[in-house]
Structures are given as C-alpha cells and as structure tokens.
Design an enzyme around this catalytic site. Structure first.
Site, PDB file in Angstrom:
ATOM      1  N   ILE A   1       0.820  -1.219   0.000  1.00  0.00           N
ATOM      2  CA  ILE A   1       0.000   0.000   0.000  1.00  0.00           C
ATOM      3  C   ILE A   1       0.854   1.269   0.000  1.00  0.00           C
ATOM      4  O   ILE A   1       0.381   2.355  -0.320  1.00  0.00           O
ATOM      5  CB  ILE A   1      -0.951  -0.010   1.227  1.00  0.00           C
ATOM      6  CG1 ILE A   1      -2.129   0.948   1.078  1.00  0.00           C
ATOM      7  CG2 ILE A   1      -0.237   0.314   2.513  1.00  0.00           C
ATOM      8  CD1 ILE A   1      -3.312   0.296   0.493  1.00  0.00           C
TER       9      ILE A   1
ATOM     10  N   GLY B   1     -13.593  -5.259   5.960  1.00  0.00           N
ATOM     11  CA  GLY B   1     -13.794  -6.086   7.152  1.00  0.00           C
ATOM     12  C   GLY B   1     -14.872  -5.506   8.060  1.00  0.00           C
ATOM     13  O   GLY B   1     -15.245  -6.110   9.059  1.00  0.00           O
TER      14      GLY B   1
ATOM     15  N   ARG C   1      10.323  -3.891  -5.585  1.00  0.00           N
ATOM     16  CA  ARG C   1       9.843  -5.112  -4.918  1.00  0.00           C
ATOM     17  C   ARG C   1      10.365  -6.408  -5.535  1.00  0.00           C
ATOM     18  O   ARG C   1      10.103  -7.489  -4.988  1.00  0.00           O
ATOM     19  CB  ARG C   1       8.306  -5.117  -4.882  1.00  0.00           C
ATOM     20  CG  ARG C   1       7.712  -3.929  -4.149  1.00  0.00           C
ATOM     21  CD  ARG C   1       8.167  -3.839  -2.700  1.00  0.00           C
ATOM     22  NE  ARG C   1       7.604  -2.683  -2.013  1.00  0.00           N
ATOM     23  CZ  ARG C   1       7.804  -2.392  -0.733  1.00  0.00           C
ATOM     24  NH1 ARG C   1       8.576  -3.158   0.011  1.00  0.00           N
ATOM     25  NH2 ARG C   1       7.267  -1.324  -0.192  1.00  0.00           N
TER      26      ARG C   1
END
Ligand SMILES: Cc1cc2nc3c(=O)[nH]c(=O)nc-3n(C[C@H](O)[C@H](O)[C@H](O)COP(=O)(O)OP(=O)(O)OC[C@H]3O[C@@H](n4cnc5c(N)ncnc54)[C@H](O)[C@@H]3O)c2cc1C
Length: 284
Positions: free
Chosen positions: A91, A103, A200
C-alpha cells in the site's frame, strides 16, 4: 488503431496465478500494450506504426531516457489475494488505485498465511531487515508452523464467536493477525508498475512481496512484452554508479589504458570495488 488487443494477454485474463499458500494474482483487465506506448510517443510528430524492430528501439530509447509518460498510457487491473503484512508494504506505493474488501462490511474468511518450512529462517546477522539464507532445521520449522496454525485458529475462533454474539464486525476483527489474507483490486499504469517492480523484485524486498512482484511481472510481460524486456535490460539488469564512483572508475580506466600501452596493465584486483558492485547487480 484505437483498441489494442494482445492474444497472449487475452489468454491469461481472469486466470489465477497462485502466490504463497493461499494467495493469487489475476489480471482483470488491461488497456494498451507496446503498441499504445509507441503510438502515444509518436503522436507528437504524427508518425505511424513502424516495424517491430523500430518499435522496440523506440521503447528502449524512451525507457533509457526516462521519457515516462508513454508508459503511463498502458493500464493494468489486477485482483490480488495477499496476507495483510504484504498488503501493508504494497500500500506504500501511492500511484495505484485500489479497492479492498471491507472487514466492516463482510465477515473475514478463515484464510491465513503459514510460511513453507523452507521459508522459515533465523534473523539475519548483517541485515536488520531480513532473514538468513539457510532454512531452519525441519523439526523446528514444523514446530513453528504448528504454533502459527494454533494462534491463527484461536484468533479466528474468538473472532467468529464475537461476530456470532452480534459484536460489530469492525470491532470483532481487531485482534486478527497480520497473516490473515485480504483481497483487493489494484489498478496501475505501466510506468508506475515498473517503479513498484524495481523496488519489490529487489533482493532487499521481503520474499513474500517479491513473489507477488514476480507474478505481476509475468503477467505484464504478456501485455507489453517489448516494454518489459526493455525494463528488464536497462533497469533491473542495470547498476547505478554515484558521481564519485564514476570519477574513480574513469580515473582507473584511464590509468589502465596508459599502463596497457606500456605493457603493465592494472591487476584485476584494482577494479575489485567496481566488480563487486557489478556483481551485486540483480540476477533475474
Ligand atoms: C526494501 C524496502 C524496505 C522498506 N522499508 C521501509 C521502512 O522500514 N519503513 C517505511 O516506512 N517504509 C519502508 N519502505 C517503503 C518505502 O520507503 C516507500 O514508501 C515505498 O517503497 C514506496 O516507494 P515510492 O514512494 O517511491 O512509491 P510510490 O508511492 O509509488 O510513488 C512513486 C513516486 O511518486 C512520487 N510520489 C507519489 N506520491 C507522492 C506524494 N504524496 N508526495 C510526494 N511524492 C510522491 C515520489 O517521487 C515517488 O518516488 C521500504 C521499501 C522497500 C522497497
């Protein structure tokens, strides 16, 4: 030509590429391909489509010279299922658009990540942010995995009881661990995807997010193969020198040239520092 379609990308649309024990990456949609990059780059001087070789050369030129905006014309939308600790790292890349499962609204699924035995390792002695290369003793690895499993089952059981007792889902979830899987739609343009992948896919990134990056890159190669090849050659396969290092390198190469003329060239050891840096370049 308005709408770009690539058969290789069409073939992977909607296919789940498994990552970790329960995660996946799926290409939901794409807009634009290599063709779109070259079309948009050529729009400034109204030049049409050329041969694949000329397109590849143009893409190489754009990428090497940080002419980034044509790469922003290609958009990819992924559906990703990933553990929350990976999502927290992911994120941080702010140039994407995303929508995550809520959630507060939904009951979270009983899906938790447990590392494979070979992925469990001790804290690295020289890298405070990483793990050692050697895997743990198999018996110890199994004990740790069983401990993770037990903790996750307990946490989920408490969560389920609280939901069943009518506690608001937004509160019932707060003791669930970072190993819980979440899901999101993640949309990003090719330029910013390359930035994400540069960071990444690197060895310094945590293995779990690196595996997701590899899956994304595999899919991106189907959508825009020439751009991805160029990125792989020039960015992933490249090494950056500081101004100081470059000056030193020039100096040594000059000396080496001069010495070579007198038959007493530098020993290989003299360039050790640069060789080390070159060796530390990423192997893909
Ligand atoms: C190996 C590794 C270890 C890390 N360790 C840590 C850590 O210990 N702690 C931690 O907090 N983070 C850590 N990070 C996250 C890191 O600091 C970056 O936040 C993350 O990699 C995203 O990079 P980015 O900002 O370049 O990417 P993006 O958010 O995708 O941004 C791309 C570029 O757009 C520009 N940009 C985007 N949004 C803004 C904005 N709002 N304002 C200004 N410029 C903007 C910036 O130039 C940026 O480089 C780590 C990252 C890696 C890869």
């Amino acid at each position: 030509m308005a709408h770009c379609v690539v058969p290789e990308a069409e073939a992977v649309l909607d296919r789940e590429f498994p990552v970790l024990d329960k995660g996946f990456v799926r290409l939901v949609d794409y807009m634009g391909t290599d063709e779109r990059v070259v079309q948009s780059a050529r729009v400034s001087y109204g030049d049409g489509t050329k041969s694949v070789r000329q397109d590849a050369a143009l893409i190489d030129y754009l990428l090497r010279n940080s002419h980034t905006s044509p790469f922003e014309q290609v958009i990819l939308t992924f559906h990703v299922k990933l553990p929350i600790f990976v999502a927290r790292q992911w994120i941080r890349h702010r140039t994407a658009r995303l929508n995550e499962i809520s959630g507060r609204y939904s009951v979270m699924k009983d899906d938790f990540y447990i590392p494979a035995p070979e992925d469990l390792a001790l804290q690295s002695a020289d890298n405070k942010q990483g793990r050692r290369c050697e895997a743990l003793d198999p018996a110890l690895a199994e004990k740790i995995r069983a401990g993770f499993d037990e903790g996750q089952k307990n946490a989920y059981s408490v969560y389920s009881s609280l939901v069943d007792d009518g506690l608001a889902r937004e509160l019932a979830r707060i003791n669930l661990p970072l190993s819980l899987y979440t899901e999101w739609y993640w949309q990003i343009d090719l330029h910013n995807l390359f930035h994400f992948l540069d960071l990444r896919l690197d060895d310094h990134a945590q293995k779990e997010i690196r595996l997701y990056a590899q899956a994304l890159f595999g899919i991106a190669k189907k959508v825009a193969p020439l751009c991805c090849e160029s990125f792989q050659r020039h960015i992933l396969g490249g090494v950056r020198f500081s101004g100081e290092e470059l000056a030193e390198l020039r100096n040594r190469l000059d000396k080496n040239d001069a010495a070579a003329n007198t038959g007493s060239g530098l020993e290989g050891k003299a360039l050790e520092r640069f060789e080390e840096k070159i060796k530390s370049g990423r192997q893909l």
